[in-house]
Scaffold this motif. Sequence first.
Motif, PDB file in Angstrom:
ATOM      1  N   LEU A  54       0.834  -1.198   0.000  1.00 26.90           N
ATOM      2  CA  LEU A  54       0.000   0.000   0.000  1.00 26.90           C
ATOM      3  C   LEU A  54       0.872   1.253   0.000  1.00 26.90           C
ATOM      4  N   SER A  55       1.941   1.231   0.803  1.00 18.98           N
ATOM      5  CA  SER A  55       2.867   2.367   0.828  1.00 18.98           C
ATOM      6  C   SER A  55       3.517   2.560  -0.532  1.00 18.98           C
ATOM      7  N   LEU A  58       1.560   4.150  -3.181  1.00 20.99           N
ATOM      8  CA  LEU A  58       1.486   5.601  -3.026  1.00 20.99           C
ATOM      9  C   LEU A  58       2.831   6.282  -3.290  1.00 20.99           C
ATOM     10  N   THR A  66       1.607   5.848   6.078  1.00 20.17           N
ATOM     11  CA  THR A  66       0.204   5.755   5.669  1.00 20.17           C
ATOM     12  C   THR A  66      -0.718   5.951   6.869  1.00 20.17           C
ATOM     13  N   THR A  67      -1.927   6.392   6.585  1.00 17.99           N
ATOM     14  CA  THR A  67      -2.905   6.660   7.639  1.00 17.99           C
ATOM     15  C   THR A  67      -3.939   5.548   7.699  1.00 17.99           C
ATOM     16  N   THR A  69      -7.099   5.949   7.458  1.00 13.06           N
ATOM     17  CA  THR A  69      -8.070   6.199   6.393  1.00 13.06           C
ATOM     18  C   THR A  69      -7.602   5.599   5.070  1.00 13.06           C
ATOM     19  N   GLU A  70      -6.320   5.793   4.741  1.00 12.42           N
ATOM     20  CA  GLU A  70      -5.787   5.240   3.487  1.00 12.42           C
ATOM     21  C   GLU A  70      -5.805   3.722   3.506  1.00 12.42           C
ATOM     22  N   GLY A  73      -9.459   2.390   3.480  1.00 13.66           N
ATOM     23  CA  GLY A  73     -10.082   2.627   2.179  1.00 13.66           C
ATOM     24  C   GLY A  73      -9.604   1.645   1.132  1.00 13.66           C
ATOM     25  N   ARG A  74      -8.294   1.425   1.073  1.00 15.12           N
ATOM     26  CA  ARG A  74      -7.766   0.467   0.103  1.00 15.12           C
ATOM     27  C   ARG A  74      -8.184  -0.949   0.475  1.00 15.12           C
TER      28      ARG A  74
END
Length: 299
Positions: A54-55, A58, A66-67, A69-70, A73-74
């Motif tokens: 995920l990082s 981005l 990363t947060t 929320t991120e 969401g993913r």
Amino acid sequence: MLYAQTPAAEKRRLFRERLASGELLRFPGAFNPLSAKLIERKGFEGVYISGAVLSADLGLPDIGLTTLTEVAGRGQQIARMTELPALIDADTGFGEPMNVARTIQTLEDAGLAGMHIEDQINPKRCGHLDGKAVVDQDTAIKRIRAAVDARRDPNFLIMARTDIRAVDGLEAALDRAKALVDAGADAIFPEAMRSLEEFAAVRAAVDVPILANMTEFGKSDLFSVDQLQSVGVNIVIWPVSLLRIAMGAAGRALDTLIDEGHLTSKLGEMQHRADLYDLIDYEDYNHFDTSVFNFQIAR
């Protein structure tokens, strides 16, 4: 069509049931929702969602940038596209115990089947890099207790990851794993084990499922599914493998564009348009509303 037909609570129940059977469950890492559909199509038992992936997606390093929320969401985007259970990396829980509690409920609401939370300090580092530091046992236990207390669906899997093996050795990892199970962890993720014998030692130390991380270029050898099953591992993940393969192929394709000016020589390596349409159920959308999706798939 659209999203998975199996409700999240049912995915969790079936995941727990299968995990209790003792078989080894294979969870390749999905780098996007489409790859999750491919993992399901190929017959695997689950989908893993890596914090490192995920990082990287981005354009960021895996150091806790990363947060929640991120990540949630993913995670929701991926989990809702497959009938398989999805296990997600929640890093250190995104803060103090109250933040961990919020993390659990947010990931539940996102439709995940479970998560793992680690005992590194903030900011965290990739589990297979040197220079890691872990929190004291009391802090690690508080994270797990907060997670267990916060969950609403008892089938939502709370896995404790410990990175202490690379810091203080195997015996410390065994002691930490036992303490995390006593705190309520449903499963243990012993990071950066160096041999099958070390996985076997963790298996002997705890009576909950254990996970093996088969990430390339790391501290652990790349053991086969059969080897891991032989020492009692219950889940195996390949967290970054599909992303690495995809990015490697993308890099080679760009080199070909530079060298040849076209990608004709790469056609045999590409997913065919027809296979993509089949994977995303294009025909079902066509049947749903032919006034909008009116086409024929040519091979």
